[in-house]
Design a protein around this motif. Sequence first.
Motif, mmCIF file in Angstrom:
data_model
loop_
_atom_site.group_PDB
_atom_site.id
_atom_site.type_symbol
_atom_site.label_atom_id
_atom_site.label_comp_id
_atom_site.label_asym_id
_atom_site.label_seq_id
_atom_site.Cartn_x
_atom_site.Cartn_y
_atom_site.Cartn_z
ATOM 1 N N MET A 1 0.835 -1.201 0.000
ATOM 2 C CA MET A 1 0.000 0.000 0.000
ATOM 3 C C MET A 1 0.874 1.257 0.000
ATOM 4 N N ARG A 2 1.811 1.288 0.970
ATOM 5 C CA ARG A 2 2.739 2.443 1.043
ATOM 6 C C ARG A 2 3.397 2.710 -0.314
ATOM 7 N N THR A 3 3.849 1.577 -0.937
ATOM 8 C CA THR A 3 4.560 1.730 -2.212
ATOM 9 C C THR A 3 3.650 2.396 -3.238
ATOM 10 N N VAL A 4 2.364 1.957 -3.246
ATOM 11 C CA VAL A 4 1.427 2.541 -4.216
ATOM 12 C C VAL A 4 1.300 4.044 -3.986
ATOM 13 N N ILE A 5 1.118 4.433 -2.724
ATOM 14 C CA ILE A 5 0.983 5.865 -2.407
ATOM 15 C C ILE A 5 2.233 6.615 -2.864
ATOM 16 N N ARG A 6 3.390 5.998 -2.600
ATOM 17 C CA ARG A 6 4.639 6.671 -2.981
ATOM 18 C C ARG A 6 4.709 6.865 -4.510
ATOM 19 N N ILE A 7 4.304 5.813 -5.218
ATOM 20 C CA ILE A 7 4.348 5.915 -6.692
ATOM 21 C C ILE A 7 3.396 7.021 -7.168
ATOM 22 N N VAL A 8 2.172 7.022 -6.571
ATOM 23 C CA VAL A 8 1.193 8.037 -6.977
ATOM 24 C C VAL A 8 1.733 9.434 -6.684
ATOM 25 N N LEU A 9 2.272 9.629 -5.465
ATOM 26 C CA LEU A 9 2.811 10.947 -5.104
ATOM 27 C C LEU A 9 3.946 11.339 -6.055
ATOM 28 N N GLY A 10 4.762 10.345 -6.379
ATOM 29 C CA GLY A 10 5.881 10.605 -7.295
ATOM 30 C C GLY A 10 5.375 11.072 -8.640
ATOM 31 N N LEU A 11 4.336 10.383 -9.123
ATOM 32 C CA LEU A 11 3.769 10.758 -10.424
ATOM 33 C C LEU A 11 3.175 12.165 -10.391
ATOM 34 N N VAL A 12 2.455 12.470 -9.284
ATOM 35 C CA VAL A 12 1.848 13.795 -9.149
ATOM 36 C C VAL A 12 2.950 14.856 -9.174
ATOM 37 N N ALA A 13 4.043 14.594 -8.431
ATOM 38 C CA ALA A 13 5.141 15.567 -8.386
ATOM 39 C C ALA A 13 5.743 15.737 -9.782
ATOM 40 N N LEU A 14 5.891 14.622 -10.494
ATOM 41 C CA LEU A 14 6.477 14.676 -11.835
ATOM 42 C C LEU A 14 5.588 15.516 -12.772
ATOM 43 N N LEU A 15 4.261 15.233 -12.682
ATOM 44 C CA LEU A 15 3.319 15.990 -13.521
ATOM 45 C C LEU A 15 3.385 17.473 -13.215
ATOM 46 N N ALA A 16 3.497 17.795 -11.903
ATOM 47 C CA ALA A 16 3.556 19.205 -11.509
ATOM 48 C C ALA A 16 4.803 19.848 -12.105
ATOM 49 N N ILE A 17 5.932 19.105 -12.062
ATOM 50 C CA ILE A 17 7.176 19.665 -12.612
ATOM 51 C C ILE A 17 7.030 19.882 -14.127
ATOM 52 N N VAL A 18 6.425 18.890 -14.806
ATOM 53 C CA VAL A 18 6.229 19.018 -16.254
ATOM 54 C C VAL A 18 5.328 20.222 -16.560
ATOM 55 N N ALA A 19 4.233 20.366 -15.756
ATOM 56 C CA ALA A 19 3.296 21.473 -15.992
ATOM 57 C C ALA A 19 3.998 22.812 -15.799
ATOM 58 N N VAL A 20 4.794 22.927 -14.725
ATOM 59 C CA VAL A 20 5.516 24.178 -14.476
ATOM 60 C C VAL A 20 6.492 24.440 -15.625
ATOM 61 N N GLY A 21 7.125 23.366 -16.093
ATOM 62 C CA GLY A 21 8.074 23.499 -17.204
ATOM 63 C C GLY A 21 7.382 24.008 -18.459
ATOM 64 N N ILE A 22 6.221 23.404 -18.788
ATOM 65 C CA ILE A 22 5.480 23.828 -19.991
ATOM 66 C C ILE A 22 5.057 25.283 -19.852
ATOM 67 N N TYR A 23 4.575 25.631 -18.638
ATOM 68 C CA TYR A 23 4.113 26.997 -18.424
ATOM 69 C C TYR A 23 5.266 27.992 -18.577
ATOM 70 N N ALA A 24 6.428 27.619 -18.013
ATOM 71 C CA ALA A 24 7.592 28.513 -18.100
ATOM 72 C C ALA A 24 7.993 28.694 -19.564
ATOM 73 N N TRP A 25 8.007 27.576 -20.308
ATOM 74 C CA TRP A 25 8.367 27.664 -21.729
ATOM 75 C C TRP A 25 7.361 28.538 -22.478
ATOM 76 N N ALA A 26 6.040 28.279 -22.213
ATOM 77 C CA ALA A 26 4.995 29.014 -22.929
ATOM 78 C C ALA A 26 5.063 30.506 -22.608
ATOM 79 N N THR A 27 5.432 30.836 -21.362
ATOM 80 C CA THR A 27 5.525 32.248 -20.976
ATOM 81 C C THR A 27 6.626 32.933 -21.777
#
Length: 323
Positions: A1-27
């Motif tokens: 269970m813990r591992t699943v939560i960690r993977i999900v959190l990791g993915l969310v963090a990765l998506l957030a970084i990608v989104a910030v990256g896209i936004y910075a590029w688009a700006t």
Amino acid sequence: MRTVIRIVLGLVALLAIVAVGIYAWATVASDRLLSRTLASHSVDFPIPFPLSPEEVAELDATEEMLQELALQRALERGAHLVEARYGCGACHGEDFGGGVMVDAFPIGTILGSNLTSGEGGRTAGYGPTEWDRIVRHGLLPDGRPAAMPSEDFRRMSDQELSDVVVFIQSLPPVDNVVPPPELGPLGRILVATGQLALSADMMDSHQAPHAEYPPATAASVEFGEHLAGVCVGCHGADLSGGPVPGGDPSWPPARNLTPDPSALGEWSYGEFVRAMREALRPDGTELLPPMNEMAPFAQRMTETEMEALWMYLQSVTPVPVGN
Ligand code: HEC
Ligand code: HEC
């Protein structure tokens, strides 16, 4: 269970970084596109246009009376152009003191400037070249691309532009400081990726000469083609329709206006007029935005203008719907 939560959190963090990256590029990319300066020709035309030699010959009037009459006629033509055909007030406000083009997060807030001589008015230092630049080229006086859909106005003749200017200059001053356009995250991504094209970039040339006069006012294909200059920005150069370039994502695609049986081929002139003036389809259902917003303008178009527009639409190459 813990591992699943960690993977999900990791993915969310990765998506957030990608989104910030896209936004910075688009700006950065959208700022670069909007701060470029493009060269355009200098033009000159009289404001107001003088009376034609034929008109002068018909009148037995002093120079002063002729000038007064020229101004009066230009004002009448300009009022009709603005109120029935070009709809500047739809974005610049009924009093031309400022209005709204788009105010939708996350696209952005794009307001129509104050065009009057009041405080915050943008046109004080304007001469023919500056008017030409913004209206027919989509360029601000300093050459930066403007957030105004000027591709609709590029076929305007010198006389028509001059008439519009005379009308705008006759308006009472309005004090209203309008903030410059501000793009939201989606607006920046759309501009950066070219989905929301700037009108200055949609034009092949910023040097091509403009017609001095419009075609003669008549129920003719030629005059209709001139009038349809304001339709092609949304309906496409061949009028076969499709998604509105740079349009609000909630808008339906623009319809095919060619005389193919699957498009307007079976429509009567009466059905066309009803669609334009009452925003109703032949089956009685209502047309959606932004087409329905054209009705108040079309109501002020003359019968000759409506007929010419219809004659032109019926004359273009038929394209089946879906092509
Ligand atoms: C669909 C909306 C829309 C229509 C229709 C429209 N405009 Fe604009 N206009 C804008 C917007 C938005 C701006 C602000 C552009 C910017 O600052 O990038 C603008 C800016 C301007 C400016 C000021 C530019 C400056 O120096 O800051 C002038 C002048 C102008 N428009 C004239 C006209 C005239 C004349 C018409 C009719 C022929 C017209 N506009 C129709 C949206 C519109
Ligand atoms: C700002 C974009 C825009 C402009 C400018 C515009 N249209 Fe449209 N038009 C649309 C859209 C979008 C639709 C589809 C509306 C719907 O499906 O309800 C449409 C629908 C129509 C229809 C209905 C066709 C059908 O099959 O139901 C007619 C007729 C029409 N437009 C004519 C014109 C003419 C003529 C002009 C120029 C004088 C014009 N339009 C300018 C966006 C535009």
